[in-house]
Design a protein around this motif. Sequence first.
Motif, mmCIF file in Angstrom:
data_model
loop_
_atom_site.group_PDB
_atom_site.id
_atom_site.type_symbol
_atom_site.label_atom_id
_atom_site.label_comp_id
_atom_site.label_asym_id
_atom_site.label_seq_id
_atom_site.Cartn_x
_atom_site.Cartn_y
_atom_site.Cartn_z
ATOM 1 N N ALA A 436 5.573 5.399 7.605
ATOM 2 C CA ALA A 436 5.617 5.927 6.236
ATOM 3 C C ALA A 436 4.230 6.108 5.632
ATOM 4 C CB ALA A 436 6.452 4.993 5.354
ATOM 5 N N GLN A 437 3.186 6.077 6.453
ATOM 6 C CA GLN A 437 1.818 6.240 5.973
ATOM 7 C C GLN A 437 1.142 7.359 6.756
ATOM 8 O OE1 GLN A 437 -0.569 2.650 5.734
ATOM 9 N NE2 GLN A 437 -2.473 3.792 6.026
ATOM 10 N N ASN A 438 0.532 8.296 6.026
ATOM 11 C CA ASN A 438 -0.093 9.470 6.648
ATOM 12 C C ASN A 438 -1.569 9.193 6.910
ATOM 13 O OD1 ASN A 438 -0.399 12.015 7.636
ATOM 14 N ND2 ASN A 438 0.358 13.078 5.802
ATOM 15 N N GLY A 439 -1.910 8.768 8.127
ATOM 16 C CA GLY A 439 -3.290 8.491 8.492
ATOM 17 C C GLY A 439 -3.790 7.161 7.956
ATOM 18 N N MET A 440 -5.113 6.939 8.144
ATOM 19 C CA MET A 440 -5.707 5.663 7.748
ATOM 20 C C MET A 440 -6.830 5.806 6.730
ATOM 21 S SD MET A 440 -5.954 3.544 11.341
ATOM 22 C CE MET A 440 -6.598 2.103 10.481
ATOM 23 N N LYS A 441 -7.450 6.982 6.641
ATOM 24 C CA LYS A 441 -8.613 7.150 5.782
ATOM 25 C C LYS A 441 -8.305 8.148 4.669
ATOM 26 C CE LYS A 441 -11.932 6.116 9.458
ATOM 27 N NZ LYS A 441 -13.109 6.589 10.225
ATOM 28 N N PRO A 442 -8.123 7.640 3.448
ATOM 29 C CA PRO A 442 -7.803 8.542 2.338
ATOM 30 C C PRO A 442 -9.013 9.366 1.909
ATOM 31 C CG PRO A 442 -8.123 6.317 1.535
ATOM 32 C CD PRO A 442 -8.184 6.236 3.036
ATOM 33 N N LYS A 443 -8.739 10.556 1.391
ATOM 34 C CA LYS A 443 -9.782 11.400 0.838
ATOM 35 C C LYS A 443 -9.717 11.307 -0.685
ATOM 36 C CE LYS A 443 -9.537 14.680 4.687
ATOM 37 N NZ LYS A 443 -9.276 16.093 5.079
ATOM 38 N N ASN A 444 -10.850 10.909 -1.270
ATOM 39 C CA ASN A 444 -10.922 10.727 -2.727
ATOM 40 C C ASN A 444 -9.848 9.734 -3.174
ATOM 41 O OD1 ASN A 444 -13.077 12.582 -2.858
ATOM 42 N ND2 ASN A 444 -11.605 14.288 -2.821
ATOM 43 N N ASP A 445 -8.977 10.126 -4.107
ATOM 44 C CA ASP A 445 -7.944 9.226 -4.624
ATOM 45 C C ASP A 445 -6.584 9.475 -3.980
ATOM 46 O OD1 ASP A 445 -9.729 7.966 -6.342
ATOM 47 O OD2 ASP A 445 -9.434 9.472 -7.918
ATOM 48 N N GLU A 446 -6.582 10.036 -2.815
ATOM 49 C CA GLU A 446 -5.339 10.387 -2.136
ATOM 50 C C GLU A 446 -4.507 9.142 -1.820
ATOM 51 O OE1 GLU A 446 -4.004 12.627 2.024
ATOM 52 O OE2 GLU A 446 -6.077 11.988 1.693
ATOM 53 N N THR A 447 -3.203 9.259 -2.031
ATOM 54 C CA THR A 447 -2.265 8.208 -1.660
ATOM 55 C C THR A 447 -1.721 8.493 -0.276
ATOM 56 O OG1 THR A 447 -1.616 7.785 -3.945
ATOM 57 C CG2 THR A 447 -0.094 7.050 -2.240
ATOM 58 N N LEU A 448 -1.939 7.590 0.647
ATOM 59 C CA LEU A 448 -1.496 7.806 2.021
ATOM 60 C C LEU A 448 -0.016 7.483 2.218
ATOM 61 C CD1 LEU A 448 -4.528 6.351 4.032
ATOM 62 C CD2 LEU A 448 -4.121 8.706 3.297
ATOM 63 N N LEU A 449 0.528 6.634 1.348
ATOM 64 C CA LEU A 449 1.932 6.248 1.494
ATOM 65 C C LEU A 449 2.833 7.429 1.142
ATOM 66 C CD1 LEU A 449 3.823 3.821 2.112
ATOM 67 C CD2 LEU A 449 3.965 3.482 -0.367
ATOM 68 N N ASP A 450 3.772 7.715 2.010
ATOM 69 C CA ASP A 450 4.738 8.781 1.774
ATOM 70 C C ASP A 450 6.034 8.158 1.265
ATOM 71 O OD1 ASP A 450 5.240 11.874 2.637
ATOM 72 O OD2 ASP A 450 7.060 10.666 2.903
ATOM 73 N N TYR A 451 6.295 8.276 -0.054
ATOM 74 C CA TYR A 451 7.433 7.592 -0.661
ATOM 75 C C TYR A 451 8.776 8.026 -0.093
ATOM 76 C CZ TYR A 451 4.054 5.892 -4.114
ATOM 77 O OH TYR A 451 2.983 5.292 -4.733
ATOM 78 N N PRO A 452 9.007 9.357 0.108
ATOM 79 C CA PRO A 452 10.305 9.763 0.692
ATOM 80 C C PRO A 452 10.532 9.156 2.078
ATOM 81 C CG PRO A 452 9.236 11.641 -0.332
ATOM 82 C CD PRO A 452 8.232 10.536 -0.313
ATOM 83 N N SER A 453 9.464 9.102 2.879
ATOM 84 C CA SER A 453 9.604 8.506 4.211
ATOM 85 C C SER A 453 9.893 7.012 4.114
ATOM 86 C CB SER A 453 8.324 8.731 5.024
ATOM 87 O OG SER A 453 8.100 10.098 5.241
ATOM 88 N N LEU A 454 9.234 6.334 3.166
ATOM 89 C CA LEU A 454 9.486 4.907 2.983
ATOM 90 C C LEU A 454 10.927 4.664 2.576
ATOM 91 C CD1 LEU A 454 8.442 2.002 2.898
ATOM 92 C CD2 LEU A 454 7.768 2.387 0.521
ATOM 93 N N LYS A 455 11.455 5.517 1.685
ATOM 94 C CA LYS A 455 12.849 5.373 1.252
ATOM 95 C C LYS A 455 13.794 5.503 2.445
ATOM 96 C CE LYS A 455 16.221 7.234 -2.049
ATOM 97 N NZ LYS A 455 17.325 7.334 -1.056
ATOM 98 N N THR A 456 13.544 6.486 3.295
ATOM 99 C CA THR A 456 14.384 6.684 4.472
ATOM 100 C C THR A 456 14.328 5.483 5.397
ATOM 101 O OG1 THR A 456 14.031 9.079 4.362
ATOM 102 C CG2 THR A 456 14.803 8.178 6.459
ATOM 103 N N CYS A 457 13.125 4.958 5.600
ATOM 104 C CA CYS A 457 12.956 3.796 6.481
ATOM 105 C C CYS A 457 13.640 2.551 5.916
ATOM 106 C CB CYS A 457 11.477 3.526 6.703
ATOM 107 S SG CYS A 457 10.617 4.771 7.674
ATOM 108 N N LEU A 458 13.538 2.358 4.623
ATOM 109 C CA LEU A 458 14.160 1.184 4.005
ATOM 110 C C LEU A 458 15.672 1.246 4.115
ATOM 111 C CD1 LEU A 458 11.917 0.747 0.815
ATOM 112 C CD2 LEU A 458 12.024 -0.765 2.802
#
Length: 536
Positions: A436-458
């Motif tokens: 549920a996380q897109n990559g490891m190194k965020p650009k600027n204030d980018e949020t790497l966590l993908d909420y829809p994917s996390l919801k599906t996984c949960l």
Amino acid sequence: MQPDKENVKDSRSALNFLIEANILSNEGIVDVPNEFVDKHLKLVETFNLKSKKEIASHDLKFFINEAKADNGPGVPTKRWTHKSVVKMMEESDYADPITEMKRRARQTVLLALSKGWNGPPYDAIELAKILEHEIAPNDEIADARTVPLNKGKFRIEYNPFQKTTRLNFSIGHEIAHTFFTDCYQEIRNREENPEANRQLEQLCNIGASELQLPYVIFPADANNLEEITIEGILDLAKKYKASLESFLLAFVDAVDRPCAVMICTFLTEDNLVMDYSKRSSRFEINIPDGFRLPSDSKGYYCNVPGTTQRETVQWPFMDRQYDVFYIGISPMRRERKPRIAIVVVPNDGKGKLQNRRIQIEFGDATKPKGKGLKVIAQVVNTSAGLGIGFGKSLSMNYPEVKTALKEWKARKQDFRLGNSQLLQVRPDIYVFQMLAQNGMKPKNDETLLDYPSLKTCLAELRDTAKELNADVYMPLIGSGQARGKWEIIEGLVYSELVNQDVNVTIYLFGSPKADEFRPRSTMSSFNLKSTWQKEK
């Protein structure tokens, strides 16, 4: 053997007669009012009286006061035998040395406050200087000691390599030693003869608590807590930089609400027994001496200092349901047996603590505590990197986690956001990896966590936990390197898991970004702001 009327006009003379009668008569006691017989039997049982000499060595007023206390607020009923304690009792107008120790400590507090001592926190080193004691670091001693000098002065030596809270308490403890008028006779060092000096050291602990938490200041803060929880107590203890055990004892003394504290020791890993308890003036029930916690108590999971648990219970001595908060505390010096403190408050119909709430506790999410099967939830990223936080720690404890993640990444059709996999790492522990996380190194204030994917996984985690009949454990998933907002993640965890009857415990281990987690959510069992401690 019969008393005359004069002997039963008051409880003192009646008890005097009854104790004598118990020793001298083999024919029993007759024609004595039942209330006095009941008091007598309690005294005989409590003090195990055997001889006239033993009676003569104690003040009957002390017996009566201790019997009236009925194990109420304070340390358990006992006979005081240490020579310094006996001398304090002889000097005092009070029947027990605890009250006298508090009186002397409070006099010292007022003197120090009048000379500019301020806080919180109240610095014990500064107090020692105000009292004109020498104060000196000494790393050759384990804790602290009091060395008598000339003309009633003392040098307090302390090990400087202690936590601030421990250091403050240790010096306060040594200052309390100076309240005994025979302190000048020898060096006071708690590391020497701990069993012989247990009563003395116990009273000095009480004195240290009074010094750390001044009675003219602390009650206002104690009674300002909106609700009595372990988190609010920990937050306040941190403010005063007080050791937790002394803080809890002072807290129940000051608070104007029903509340009790139980201090317990693990005699064995499955035998947790109460050493002593203390209750507030409004706490109505008596806690029996030597109470053994039921085998299914969550207190058994707190055998490491700082770990916490909570539940709503109704133990045999309780007249209704009570909320109990457990926290592991430091073992006694040299004994090394794990100990816990328990805060007990009436539930008052609020619903069980363990029902439909995200349980947030102190602990290590890689080593969940509980009965039955356990599933550890882990958010992983599309780079299949474990990072430097929870993922790394998890792989160190369970190397197969890293191997399984690499193998999963190799299956490109399956390794996609929103997918998950389950692996068993111990007979009773599973790890559920959620992509549920897109990559490891965020650009600027980018949020790497993908909420829809996390919801599906949960949602998939919920079905897995129910199929296994397992509880779920996790750190603050998605709120670290993934930069997710905890209030959103918490809502997802609650709606997909907790509200669907899956038990979830979140363990807090520490975070450099702790101040970001401040929601006051009814979905979780306590305010997250108060759970973070920079000093461990």
